[in-house]
Design a protein around this motif. Structure first.
Motif, PDB file in Angstrom:
ATOM      1  N   TYR A   1      -1.331  -4.250  12.874  1.00  0.00           N
ATOM      2  CA  TYR A   1      -2.245  -3.488  13.256  1.00  0.00           C
ATOM      3  C   TYR A   1      -3.453  -4.687  12.859  1.00  0.00           C
ATOM      4  CZ  TYR A   1      -2.269  -1.867   8.466  1.00  0.00           C
ATOM      5  OH  TYR A   1      -1.955  -2.183   6.859  1.00  0.00           O
ATOM      6  N   SER A   2      -4.905  -3.817  13.364  1.00  0.00           N
ATOM      7  CA  SER A   2      -6.062  -4.213  13.255  1.00  0.00           C
ATOM      8  C   SER A   2      -6.708  -3.020  12.868  1.00  0.00           C
ATOM      9  CB  SER A   2      -6.379  -5.261  14.222  1.00  0.00           C
ATOM     10  OG  SER A   2      -5.791  -5.758  14.635  1.00  0.00           O
ATOM     11  N   TYR A   3      -7.959  -2.941  12.013  1.00  0.00           N
ATOM     12  CA  TYR A   3      -8.959  -2.488  11.377  1.00  0.00           C
ATOM     13  C   TYR A   3     -10.105  -2.969  11.814  1.00  0.00           C
ATOM     14  CZ  TYR A   3      -8.743  -4.202   7.025  1.00  0.00           C
ATOM     15  OH  TYR A   3      -9.094  -5.296   5.929  1.00  0.00           O
ATOM     16  N   SER A   4     -11.184  -2.541  12.667  1.00  0.00           N
ATOM     17  CA  SER A   4     -12.059  -2.343  12.343  1.00  0.00           C
ATOM     18  C   SER A   4     -13.077  -1.512  11.762  1.00  0.00           C
ATOM     19  CB  SER A   4     -12.977  -2.721  13.700  1.00  0.00           C
ATOM     20  OG  SER A   4     -14.253  -2.461  14.540  1.00  0.00           O
TER      21      SER A   4
ATOM     22  N   LYS B   1       2.576  -3.096   8.889  1.00  0.00           N
ATOM     23  CA  LYS B   1       2.408  -2.050   7.380  1.00  0.00           C
ATOM     24  C   LYS B   1       4.155  -2.614   7.685  1.00  0.00           C
ATOM     25  CE  LYS B   1       5.338   1.022   8.575  1.00  0.00           C
ATOM     26  NZ  LYS B   1       6.586   1.329   8.465  1.00  0.00           N
ATOM     27  N   SER B   2       4.999  -2.992   6.527  1.00  0.00           N
ATOM     28  CA  SER B   2       6.635  -4.066   6.563  1.00  0.00           C
ATOM     29  C   SER B   2       8.048  -2.342   7.102  1.00  0.00           C
ATOM     30  CB  SER B   2       6.978  -4.265   4.613  1.00  0.00           C
ATOM     31  OG  SER B   2       6.186  -5.088   4.941  1.00  0.00           O
ATOM     32  N   ALA B   3       8.617  -2.637   7.183  1.00  0.00           N
ATOM     33  CA  ALA B   3       9.980  -1.786   7.247  1.00  0.00           C
ATOM     34  C   ALA B   3      10.234  -1.343   6.588  1.00  0.00           C
ATOM     35  CB  ALA B   3      10.983  -1.993   8.669  1.00  0.00           C
TER      36      ALA B   3
ATOM     37  N   SER C   1       9.488   9.464   9.622  1.00  0.00           N
ATOM     38  CA  SER C   1       8.964  11.020   9.615  1.00  0.00           C
ATOM     39  C   SER C   1       7.216  10.378   9.553  1.00  0.00           C
ATOM     40  CB  SER C   1       9.184  11.654   8.712  1.00  0.00           C
ATOM     41  OG  SER C   1       9.239  10.848   7.007  1.00  0.00           O
ATOM     42  N   ASN C   2       7.258   9.555   8.763  1.00  0.00           N
ATOM     43  CA  ASN C   2       5.838   8.922   8.487  1.00  0.00           C
ATOM     44  C   ASN C   2       4.957   7.370   8.841  1.00  0.00           C
ATOM     45  OD1 ASN C   2       4.920   8.288   5.987  1.00  0.00           O
ATOM     46  ND2 ASN C   2       6.547  10.003   5.449  1.00  0.00           N
ATOM     47  N   ALA C   3       4.340   6.867   8.465  1.00  0.00           N
ATOM     48  CA  ALA C   3       3.987   5.588   7.698  1.00  0.00           C
ATOM     49  C   ALA C   3       2.722   5.248   8.056  1.00  0.00           C
ATOM     50  CB  ALA C   3       3.965   4.780   9.244  1.00  0.00           C
ATOM     51  N   VAL C   4       3.050   4.452   6.869  1.00  0.00           N
ATOM     52  CA  VAL C   4       1.254   4.588   5.577  1.00  0.00           C
ATOM     53  C   VAL C   4       1.043   3.729   5.566  1.00  0.00           C
ATOM     54  CG1 VAL C   4       0.234   4.896   3.291  1.00  0.00           C
ATOM     55  CG2 VAL C   4       2.080   6.526   3.776  1.00  0.00           C
ATOM     56  N   LEU C   5      -0.704   3.509   6.603  1.00  0.00           N
ATOM     57  CA  LEU C   5      -0.705   2.284   7.139  1.00  0.00           C
ATOM     58  C   LEU C   5      -2.588   1.787   6.453  1.00  0.00           C
ATOM     59  CD1 LEU C   5      -1.125   2.178  11.107  1.00  0.00           C
ATOM     60  CD2 LEU C   5       0.481   1.537   9.373  1.00  0.00           C
ATOM     61  N   SER C   6      -2.511   0.658   5.209  1.00  0.00           N
ATOM     62  CA  SER C   6      -3.888   0.358   4.400  1.00  0.00           C
ATOM     63  C   SER C   6      -5.325  -0.252   4.980  1.00  0.00           C
ATOM     64  CB  SER C   6      -3.467  -0.791   2.676  1.00  0.00           C
ATOM     65  OG  SER C   6      -2.434  -0.445   2.425  1.00  0.00           O
ATOM     66  N   ILE C   7      -6.050   0.964   4.694  1.00  0.00           N
ATOM     67  CA  ILE C   7      -7.326   0.619   5.782  1.00  0.00           C
ATOM     68  C   ILE C   7      -8.407   0.489   4.632  1.00  0.00           C
ATOM     69  CG2 ILE C   7      -6.020   1.824   7.940  1.00  0.00           C
ATOM     70  CD1 ILE C   7      -7.868   4.158   6.995  1.00  0.00           C
ATOM     71  N   PRO C   8      -9.607  -0.010   4.951  1.00  0.00           N
ATOM     72  CA  PRO C   8     -11.278   0.682   4.034  1.00  0.00           C
ATOM     73  C   PRO C   8     -10.929   1.511   3.697  1.00  0.00           C
ATOM     74  CG  PRO C   8     -11.090  -1.909   5.845  1.00  0.00           C
ATOM     75  CD  PRO C   8     -10.476  -0.841   5.893  1.00  0.00           C
ATOM     76  N   GLY C   9     -11.312   1.842   2.035  1.00  0.00           N
ATOM     77  CA  GLY C   9     -12.046   3.235   2.293  1.00  0.00           C
ATOM     78  C   GLY C   9     -10.674   3.284   1.081  1.00  0.00           C
ATOM     79  N   GLY C  10      -8.591   3.811   2.008  1.00  0.00           N
ATOM     80  CA  GLY C  10      -7.741   4.179   2.056  1.00  0.00           C
ATOM     81  C   GLY C  10      -6.546   4.094   2.374  1.00  0.00           C
ATOM     82  N   ILE C  11      -5.697   5.186   2.947  1.00  0.00           N
ATOM     83  CA  ILE C  11      -5.058   5.219   2.718  1.00  0.00           C
ATOM     84  C   ILE C  11      -4.448   5.991   4.832  1.00  0.00           C
ATOM     85  CG2 ILE C  11      -3.138   4.326   1.865  1.00  0.00           C
ATOM     86  CD1 ILE C  11      -2.211   7.320   1.606  1.00  0.00           C
ATOM     87  N   LEU C  12      -4.174   5.565   6.255  1.00  0.00           N
ATOM     88  CA  LEU C  12      -3.679   6.496   6.290  1.00  0.00           C
ATOM     89  C   LEU C  12      -2.445   6.980   7.057  1.00  0.00           C
ATOM     90  CD1 LEU C  12      -5.212   7.574   9.473  1.00  0.00           C
ATOM     91  CD2 LEU C  12      -4.402   5.322  10.794  1.00  0.00           C
TER      92      LEU C  12
END
Length: 521
Positions: free
Chosen positions: A299-302, A315-317, A322-333
């Motif tokens: 993934y990419s972020y802007s 995001k590693s397997a 049930s869910n996927a946790v992506l690290s983004i600026p400021g926290g997690i999605l």
């Protein structure tokens, strides 16, 4: 070599023009006190001057921002100090009224001042600077709070349910139920008083209805709410359901409580999908290739609305479908699957998730990459009640028990709610209720002073930044002066010399041009 009259004239004009040009330029420098008046005077120097002037203009703008920010924060400082003074006076009133030695008439007399103090607090919470509300978030063109009615009860069964109140009253309405049962399920008798409990009016809430009528004020309770009867002859009984309809203030500005997720080209953006952390700007997340939630996700972020992207994030397997946790600026999605609802846990290529935080801050830039917040969220200072976007009804701020009195009550830092309760208990001669308000007033004042310290810290930061910019501004002016300003003493000497040269050229040229062959006859 033969010297002709034409050659003499040409030399004369050339010398005169050169001397005159030097003299005129020196005169211009004397008038402007600048040795560089146009780019051709010193191209390199002019470039440096323009660079310093640009820096100086930026510094001046920063200092203007600081001056405006000082106005906002100084007013906020004064407002919170005045609010603390009001709390101190409210505590004095509560201490008097909590005593068993004063009469109902004495408490009623104190209630008039308490209601005025409450209204003064609402007025302070609506403070404006240059026509802009300082406690309403981005909604600076409107008041942060509006006065309204709210309800306090001794019954946790009632306080846990939603309700709404319409109308206005100048005095607290105390309500007593004479029957036990569920709202809407059967006829229920109740009575109310609008004069502090001196006289009561009895009415019946009929089966199938949920709105209590107090002659000018109505209160709708949630259908099914359980109420308990009070003995008609015992107004001191606390085992039944009592309610006090009294003043409060509702916050009407912006908040910073929620982070919203907007999805594009995906079915997984709704429901439980959420972002956690501290987000100051929108963050756009793009899925670069199709993947299952439990597998590797590229993934990419802007952070600038999709103009520039930070790519190569993975995001590693983890085997969790049930869910996927992506690290983004400021926290997690956290992206949740909707497979259990007939959906999927598949992410499509080019799916996007926009993390959009609620914002209320007004920030002023005081230096490059440095900002200071000048406003505050009113409800986070003064409390009151608030209906958040998307909610069906308002609720008390801080999620405490300010709606309860008696054995179920607890102290609260919600200042406007505490003041509203104090007014209600004074107007209805409720000594124990006034005693409960004392602890809440202490807690509210301590909380407000903590917020005041935060405002003071920002004021000090502005003062430091202003001193730094003042030094920088002086330095830039010195640099410009060193490059641009003329040495007056040197210029005066130069002017005198050029004037002598010019006069000499005129005199010698005049003498030469007067000579001809007739002088030798």
């Amino acid at each position: 070599m033969r010297v002709t009259q034409q050659m003499l004239f040409g030399t004369y004009v050339s010398n005169m023009n050169r001397s005159l040009t030097d003299l005129v330029e020196s005169n211009i420098q004397a008038q402007t006190q600048k040795k560089i008046n146009k780019p051709s005077d010193n191209p390199v120097g002019m470039a440096r001057i323009l660079d310093h002037r640009e820096t100086l203009a930026t510094v001046k703008q920063y200092r203007n921002n600081i001056d405006t920010a000082k106005g906002w924060l100084s007013l906020s400082d004064t407002t919170l100090n005045q609010s603390s003074t009001i709390i101190t006076r409210a505590k004095e009133i509560a201490e008097q009224a909590a005593s068993g030695t004063i009469t109902a008439d004495n408490r009623e007399q104190l209630s008039y001042e308490a209601r005025q103090l409450f209204q003064q607090l609402v007025s302070l919470a609506n403070t404006e600077y240059e026509g802009k509300s300082i406690y309403a978030g981005h909604k600076v063109d409107q008041n942060a709070f509006k006065e309204t009615l709210w309800m306090t009860t001794n019954d946790s069964n009632v306080s846990s349910q939603q309700f709404s109140i319409e109308g206005n009253t100048d005095k607290t309405i105390v309500v007593q139920f004479l029957d036990s049962g569920n709202i809407g399920a059967a006829d229920l008798d109740y009575r109310y008083s609008k004069d502090g409990g001196k006289t009561f009016t009895t009415k019946t809430l009929t089966t199938g209805t949920n709105t209590l009528d107090f002659d000018g004020v109505t209160m709708s309770l949630e259908t099914g709410t359980t109420v308990r009867a009070n003995p008609l002859a015992n107004t001191n009984d606390s085992t039944g359901t009592w309610m006090w309809v009294r003043p409060t203030a509702q916050y009407m500005g912006d908040d910073e409580d929620a982070v919203n997720i907007v999805g594009m080209n995906t079915t997984l953006a709704g429901g439980r999908t959420k972002a956690e952390g501290v987000f100051t700007n929108d963050v756009v997340v793009r899925i670069d290739s199709a993947a299952q939630l439990q597998s590797n996700i590229s993934y990419s972020y802007s952070i600038d609305g999709g103009i520039n992207w930070v790519e190569g994030n993975v995001k590693s397997a983890d085997g969790i479908a049930s869910n996927a946790v992506l690290s983004i600026p400021g926290g997690i999605l956290t992206i949740y699957s909707n497979a259990g609802a007939g959906g999927t846990n598949q992410l499509q290529s080019n799916s996007q998730f926009i993390v959009r935080p609620d914002t209320a801050a007004i920030n002023f830039q005081i230096q490059e990459n440095e900002y200071v917040r000048v406003n505050d969220v009113g409800k986070d200072l003064f409390g009151g009640v608030y209906q958040a976007p998307g909610e069906s009804a308002a609720s008390t701020v801080f999620n405490d028990d300010s709606m309860l009195t008696g054995s179920n009550a607890s102290s609260t830092q919600n200042l406007l709610e505490t003041m509203g309760n104090l007014v209600a208990f004074l107007e209805t001669n409720n000594q124990s209720g006034v005693q409960e308000c004392l602890a809440s007033l202490d807690k509210s004042q301590q909380y407000l002073l903590t917020k005041l310290a935060d405002v003071g810290g920002r004021e000090n930061r502005l003062a430091v930044a202003d001193n730094v910019l003042s030094s920088l501004e002086l330095n830039e002016k010195e640099r410009i002066s060193h490059i641009e300003d003329i040495d007056v003493g040197e210029l005066m000497t130069q002017l005198s010399q050029q004037q002598i040269v010019y006069e000499a050229v005129l005199k010698s040229s005049s003498m030469i041009m007067k000579m001809n062959l007739l002088n030798y006859i």
